[in-house]
Design an enzyme around this catalytic site. Structure first.
Site, short mmCIF file in Angstrom:
data_model
loop_
_atom_site.label_atom_id
_atom_site.label_comp_id
_atom_site.label_asym_id
_atom_site.label_seq_id
_atom_site.Cartn_x
_atom_site.Cartn_y
_atom_site.Cartn_z
N LYS A 1 -2.60 7.11 0.95
CA LYS A 1 -2.36 7.44 2.37
C LYS A 1 -1.27 8.51 2.37
O LYS A 1 -0.09 8.23 2.57
CB LYS A 1 -1.97 6.18 3.13
CG LYS A 1 -2.23 6.28 4.62
CD LYS A 1 -2.22 4.91 5.27
CE LYS A 1 -2.13 4.99 6.77
NZ LYS A 1 -3.25 5.66 7.42
N GLU B 1 -16.12 6.39 5.58
CA GLU B 1 -15.34 5.73 6.64
C GLU B 1 -15.23 6.71 7.79
O GLU B 1 -15.84 7.79 7.75
CB GLU B 1 -13.95 5.36 6.10
CG GLU B 1 -13.16 6.58 5.61
CD GLU B 1 -11.82 6.23 4.99
OE1 GLU B 1 -11.23 5.19 5.34
OE2 GLU B 1 -11.35 7.02 4.15
N ARG C 1 0.84 -1.22 0.00
CA ARG C 1 0.00 0.00 0.00
C ARG C 1 0.87 1.26 0.00
O ARG C 1 0.56 2.23 -0.68
CB ARG C 1 -0.96 -0.01 1.19
CG ARG C 1 -2.01 1.10 1.11
CD ARG C 1 -3.08 0.95 2.18
NE ARG C 1 -2.55 1.18 3.51
CZ ARG C 1 -3.27 1.05 4.64
NH1 ARG C 1 -4.54 0.67 4.57
NH2 ARG C 1 -2.72 1.27 5.81
N1 PMP Z 1 -9.23 4.90 7.00
C1 PMP Z 1 -8.32 5.87 7.19
C2 PMP Z 1 -8.63 7.23 6.69
C3 PMP Z 1 -7.12 5.58 7.85
O1 PMP Z 1 -6.21 6.53 8.02
C4 PMP Z 1 -6.88 4.27 8.31
C5 PMP Z 1 -5.59 3.87 8.97
N2 PMP Z 1 -5.09 4.74 9.87
C6 PMP Z 1 -7.87 3.29 8.12
C7 PMP Z 1 -9.03 3.65 7.44
C8 PMP Z 1 -7.68 1.89 8.59
O2 PMP Z 1 -6.70 1.26 7.79
P1 PMP Z 1 -5.78 0.08 8.35
O3 PMP Z 1 -6.69 -1.02 8.76
O4 PMP Z 1 -4.93 -0.29 7.20
O5 PMP Z 1 -5.02 0.63 9.50
#
Ligand code: PMP
Length: 285
Positions: free
Chosen positions: A151, A184, A52
């Site tokens: 990200k 989200e 990622r």
């Molecule tokens: N959405 C956002 C905006 C995030 O920044 C994150 C991680 N910090 C997640 C979802 C969750 O992702 P992950 O399970 O890969 O930590």
């Protein structure tokens, strides 16, 4: 001993871990990052996080000046240097220092930074009783403007929504997308259970493809729970039977209220509890 921070192949004491004020990561949020967890010295889904990170970098046309394999090794070395077995790991790649103008071509030396630390967990009560969300008025970035799949070091969109949540006394806030659908939370993905089906917004609802999200989808499927990645609205959360969030830091955490209204029975639901247990076994197993 002071916390050791990795920058470009060297370890520095926390107080000496510095990069240039001309770095476009600072000047423009021009860079990418990852947040990961290590359990008993093993990084959970390291390959997925590295993939990622590389995809985020590729999306902003940033070349990471090392291989994934070398990055994985550097992560292990940084954990070892700090004697951390159970902790949080932050990977950062900046565009590097350049001029005050926007031009990324004038930036040299992308900086690779690895910070490992103990993890600031949510209070245990949230896992037992569930947490409360508010819907932020700040919508998620329009995917055609800045894709939430990247990200990037520009997290202002999420921070604005987080401030709204905190002002309302909530540690997380629900973010809708430009179509009014559920996207989200500010740093976590969201799931609901409705009529026995586990639903989560699809990637093209404009979300980060969470690694915990994907792990939970797999665990649910293995448990014979029907899953679907389909768009839904706040209405669907209000009429859901269960709701929970997923994220590297939060793991799986139940949600029991949205905008002051109880969800389901107002207590963490059985499928949520089952998936929390399965996730616990996955990361510690
Ligand atoms: N959405 C956002 C905006 C995030 O920044 C994150 C991680 N910090 C997640 C979802 C969750 O992702 P992950 O399970 O890969 O930590």
């Amino acid at each position: 001993m002071a916390l050791q921070v990795y920058i470009g192949g060297e370890l520095y004491d926390k107080a000496d871990a510095k990069i240039s004020v001309f770095d476009h990561g600072l000047l423009y949020g021009d860079g990418v990052f990852e947040g990961m967890r290590s359990y008993s010295g093993r990084v959970f889904r390291l390959t997925e996080h590295l993939d990622r990170l590389w995809e985020s970098a590729r999306a902003i046309h940033l070349e990471i000046p090392m291989t994934k394999q070398a990055m994985g090794k550097a992560v292990q070395e940084t954990l070892a240097a700090n004697g951390i077995k159970d902790g949080y790991i932050r990977l950062i790649v900046t565009r590097g220092s350049g001029s005050l103008g926007l031009d990324p071509n004038r930036c040299q030396d992308p900086q690779v930074i690895i910070i490992t630390d103990s993890i600031a967990l949510y209070p245990e009560e949230f896992y037992r009783e569930g947490l409360e969300l508010v819907t932020a008025a700040t919508i998620r970035n329009h995917p055609a403007a800045l894709s939430p799949r990247i990200k990037s070091l520009n997290y202002l969109n999420n921070i604005m929504a987080k401030m709204e949540g905190l002002r309302a006394g909530c540690v997380e806030a629900l973010m809708l997308n430009h179509k009014g659908e559920v996207a989200e939370c500010t740093g976590d993905n969201l799931f609901i259970l409705r009529r026995g089906r586990l639903l989560t917004p699809p990637i093209d609802a404009g979300i980060l493809e969470g690694i915990t999200r994907n792990a939970v989808l797999e665990l649910a499927q293995q448990a014979g729970i029907v899953t679907a990645e389909i768009p839904f609205t706040r209405h669907d959360i209000f009429i859901s039977d269960e709701c929970f969030l997923t994220g590297s830091a939060a793991e799986v955490v139940p949600v029991v209220r949205l905008d002051g209204r109880p969800l389901g029975t107002g207590k963490p639901g059985p499928i949520t509890l089952q998936l929390m247990q399965r996730f616990h076994e996955l990361v510690h197993g």
